[in-house]
Design a protein around this motif. Structure first.
Motif: not given
Lengths: 578, 283
Positions: A268-269, A273-274, A300-304, A311-312
């Motif tokens: 996943t991304s 993952f969250a 964060p969120a849908t981001g790019m 960042g994770d």
């Protein structure tokens, strides 16, 4: 020495990625080392897509900041990328469609006319462009024809022939009209066979090698190609791939399969993952092995969605409520992705706990040519280690009347019995439990189980933690870069460039990110040396982790967080100008 | 038939008079009548009073997270489709927290049996509304009465592709045993919604309440007729409760459609070793 960068750009949805990969494969078939990268917006149609491939007769770890050959399937390609062109760059374009300003070498190929004459579809412009590119680079057309044949064989001889004609037209046009400009960049080299692998390909291949039998996922860029690759291998390999309704179902399906005895993984991304996080904690407590492939993208969120970031890291390290052992690994390139993924399945089984593999868009989707021999040797040397899996005979031999799933042991690891074994039973319990797996709320067994699980961390650090790899001479270096994951290639290339300027550097590169063995790390950090942390995020997350786990604080940082991977030249510029 | 007592775990901690006692007993009897042993099945429990059965019933088991029993069960089945896989969950677990999984398990016709304890209230968290609570039901979380209308689990499962949909009553153990047995024997996705009074937190849907409103489907009921079944399930909306197998058809299960599993289970299969064949994708 051959070292050049070829780039192709056009409107999204017209086969840029596919034809770009064909170019990489041709170069690799001809014996060259390749490294490629796709830029694309989160759109199916209408945006701008660009694919670049660096080709060299020496090993390379990253892209080049300059472009030598630019194929413009539309005007935007030229406008967007002209700042990176060398002053001798070749521009391949159709003058009937737009004009190109500036002192570049112009190769005017009548794409439109050829398409019209042959009544071709718009995507076939790519095939003409590939033919033209091969001609100008001095390559043979044969590998391109070979790939077209492999691609269209199923559709019949006519289709193969038809597609080949576009390649031939582009090839012949350039040979005829620009003979004086033809380079000798793509002459066949008689060297070892190479596999053109993306990070996702490497994870997929390594999963099969490691005998992963169930892969479950929900599509999410940039992890999706693992799902589609493994799905396409189901018939061949017997793996089961489930595209489940959401990431919560994804991880719980995999946990069910793992409990039942097969190696299982999910991919996943960040957002997906969250959703998995509660279940990661479940795997930690119930002690169910699981490999989690996390391909990061900028949040964060849908981001790019289609860009790159690291960042994770801290999120992955801290994912899951409560305290439980977890292993976080981050390969630096395609070769390490193969190696570390294979190892990850062993670690998940040995420690009966979640193992997270951190990738990112740059590593996941860029292809690099990897020596076939290297992969074959990995396979030869790989031993599947399923840890403390026991069977009925074993239990009877030791005279163990009662099987204890969560037996308290010195190394923290309890023998694991596969469900269905006659004469026994136990539960994988998400509640705190006794050794025999029944639920408990008593203080003493709780404490015992917490300590048992924690001991797995100590055992891992002693037996399986890998110290960071050092590149170049740490003693002699005036500057020491500290980095992790996919930044490896950028730093290695930067080191080469800095050496040319007479600056001696070293790299401490971490792939085994968490937990960290303090005593195996501190010696690399000596007072008075200049250390620079290099990360593709804005917080310097690994720096924080290093401080938290090892007590080392790095104050000088190169941080990049505009959604693009770090380039070697950016590191060089920083060093030269600081 | 195997020994029922083999399935006895800890002494249950359910409230005296709770419907869970009846369901717990029915499950053990059904397992033993089917010839199962604690080693030959996998039971996946959700979280709730029903899920607490994990310690009262001996079997290979997963005590899952709240809402996630169904995907765990699907995973077990994919890995070893020869094992009977039974989910024991509550209405909050299966229709609330894990509602999405129910829909997709039904669609996939995964060969698992889902036993839902439907007491229309959250017992373990001491009395909040469940998704099956009647409109206006007053609880700790809905002091002036719940605004939403209840979910209809039978219609939901049926319309999403379940190939076995049944209902039972915890107060009628013998009937419940029969239904559970048929659900487990069914090849494909089966769900049994068991009406279960909660004597502590639900003073509306009591044994009396159900006895006045339930009835058993007769022998001439045609369980393979989708239209009739739909109609039957909607009787729930008018507080009429049909008991029995409301719908049953045979369709290929998920694992039956996986050619990988033609010969062996996933756990038994030989390791794949012909890696050269995969390399061809990358040259």
């Amino acid at each position: 020495m051959i070292d050049f960068a070829w780039k192709i750009g056009g409107v999204a949805g017209f086969g840029i990625a596919t034809s770009g990969l064909v170019f990489s494969k041709i170069a690799a078939r001809l014996g060259y080392h390749t490294f490629d990268y796709l830029e694309y917006p989160s759109l199916i149609r209408g945006g701008h897509n660009a694919f670049e491939c660096r080709v060299s007769d020496e090993k390379i770890n990253h892209l080049s900041d300059k472009i030598d050959i630019l194929v413009c399937l539309n005007k935007e390609t030229f406008e967007k990328h002209q700042s990176r062109l060398t002053n001798k760059a070749l521009i391949i374009y159709d003058e009937e469609e737009f004009s190109v300003e500036g002192q570049f070498v112009k190769i005017k190929v009548p794409f439109k006319k050829i398409l019209n004459n042959l009544k071709g579809k718009l995507v076939m412009k790519n095939t003409i462009a590939l033919g033209a590119s091969l001609a100008i680079l001095g390559g043979d057309i044969f590998p391109l024809e070979e790939i077209i044949e492999e691609q269209f064989r199923k559709k019949g001889e006519e289709v193969v022939k038809f597609n080949k004609r576009f390649a031939q037209e582009g090839y012949i046009f350039v040979k005829k009209n620009y003979p004086e400009l033809i380079k000798n960049y793509l002459i066949q080299r008689g060297v070892n066979q190479k596999l053109v692998l993306s990070g996702n390909d490497s994870f997929s291949l390594a999963s099969i090698i490691a005998d992963c039998r169930l892969y479950c996922a929900y599509p999410m860029t940039p992890s999706s190609s693992v799902l589609t690759t493994l799905a396409s291998w189901q018939e061949k390999t017997g793996i089961i791939v489930r595209h489940a309704e959401d990431e919560i179902s994804v991880i719980n399906t995999a946990l069910g399969a793992s409990f039942a005895g097969v190696r299982a993984a999910v991919g996943t991304s960040g957002g997906g993952f969250a959703l998995m996080v509660e279940s990661i904690s479940f795997a930690g407590l119930a002690e169910i092995p699981i490999v989690i492939f996390l391909a990061q993208r900028p949040g964060p969120a849908t981001g790019m969605p289609t860009w790159s970031e690291q960042g994770d890291l801290l999120f992955a390290v801290h994912a899951g409520h409560g305290e439980f052992p977890k292993i976080v690994l981050s390969p630096g390139d395609q070769e390490e992705m193969l190696q570390i993924t294979m190892e990850a399945y062993n670690l998940a089984d040995i420690y009966q706990t979640p193992v997270i593999i951190l990738s990112d868009m740059f590593l996941s989707e860029s292809h690099k040519s990897v020596e076939r021999e290297f992969v074959e040797e990995l396979i030869r040397n790989y031993q599947i280690d399923r840890g403390k899996i026991i069977n009925k005979d074993h239990l009877e031999n030791v005279g163990n009347q009662k099987y204890l799933r969560y037996q308290v042991t010195k190394d923290g690891i309890s023998p694991r019995l596969i469900p269905g074994t006659p004469g026994y039973f136990y539960q994988a319990n998400s509640y705190e439990h006794l050794e025999d797996s029944h639920t408990t709320e008593e203080a003493a067994p709780r404490k015992e189980q917490v300590e048992k699980r924690n001991r797995k961390i100590t055992t891992y650090l002693k037996n399986h933690f890998h110290s960071p790899k050092i590149y170049q001479d740490l003693q002699k270096a005036e500057i020491v870069f500290v980095s992790w994951g996919s930044n490896k290639g950028a730093v290695l290339e930067a080191q080469k460039l800095l050496l040319k300027k007479g600056i001696l550097t070293a790299l401490i590169h971490f792939s085994y990110l968490y937990p960290l063995a303090k005593e195996k790390i501190t010696s690399f950090f000596v007072p008075g040396k200049r250390y620079i942390l290099v990360e593709n995020n804005s917080w310097g997350q690994f720096g924080k982790l290093l401080l938290q786990e090892v007590g080392i604080e790095l104050n000088e940082k190169i941080l990049k967080y505009n959604g693009r991977p770090i380039w070697p030249e950016e590191i060089v510029d920083y060093v030269v100008n600081s | 038939m195997s020994n029922i007592r083999d399935f006895d775990g800890y002494k249950p901690t359910w409230c005296p008079g709770c419907g869970d006692w009846g369901i717990g007993a029915a499950l053990k009897i059904a397992f033993s009548q089917l010839g199962f042993t604690p080693s030959s099945i996998v039971v996946v429990f959700g979280i709730g009073c029903s899920g607490n059965m994990n310690d009262f019933l001996n079997a290979y088991a997963v005590h899952s997270l709240h809402g996630r029993a169904i995907p765990n069960a699907i995973g077990v089945k994919l890995a070893n489709h020869k094992l009977p896989v039974i989910v024991v969950a509550g209405d909050g677990d299966c229709y609330g927290e894990g509602g999405n999984h129910l829909i997709h398990a039904a669609r996939g016709n995964h060969d698992i049996t889902v036993i839902v304890h439907d007491n229309r209230v959250y017992g373990l968290t001491t009395g909040q509304v469940a998704p099956t609570a009647q409109k206006g039901f007053k609880s700790k979380s809905t002091p002036v009465g719940i605004i939403e209308s209840p979910i209809n689990p039978l219609s939901l499962a049926l319309t999403q592709g379940a190939t076995f949909v049944a209902q039972a009553f915890a107060g009628d153990t013998l009937h419940t045993i029969e239904i559970i047995k048929k659900a487990i024997e069914h090849k494909g996705f089966s769900i049994v919604n068991i009406l279960q009074p909660c004597v502590t937190f639900n003073k509306v849907n009591t044994y009396d309440y159900y006895l006045k409103r339930l009835y058993k489907l007769t022998a001439d009921y045609q369980a393979d007729n989708y239209q009739i079944a739909i109609k039957k399930t909607t009787e729930m909306n008018e507080e009429k409760f049909p008991l029995g197998i409301i719908y049953q058809v045979r369709r290929p299960t998920y694992t039956e459609q996986l050619t990988q599993l033609n010969k062996n289970t996933l756990t038994e299969k030989e390791r794949y070793l012909d890696f050269n064949l995969l390399f061809s994708d990358f040259v």
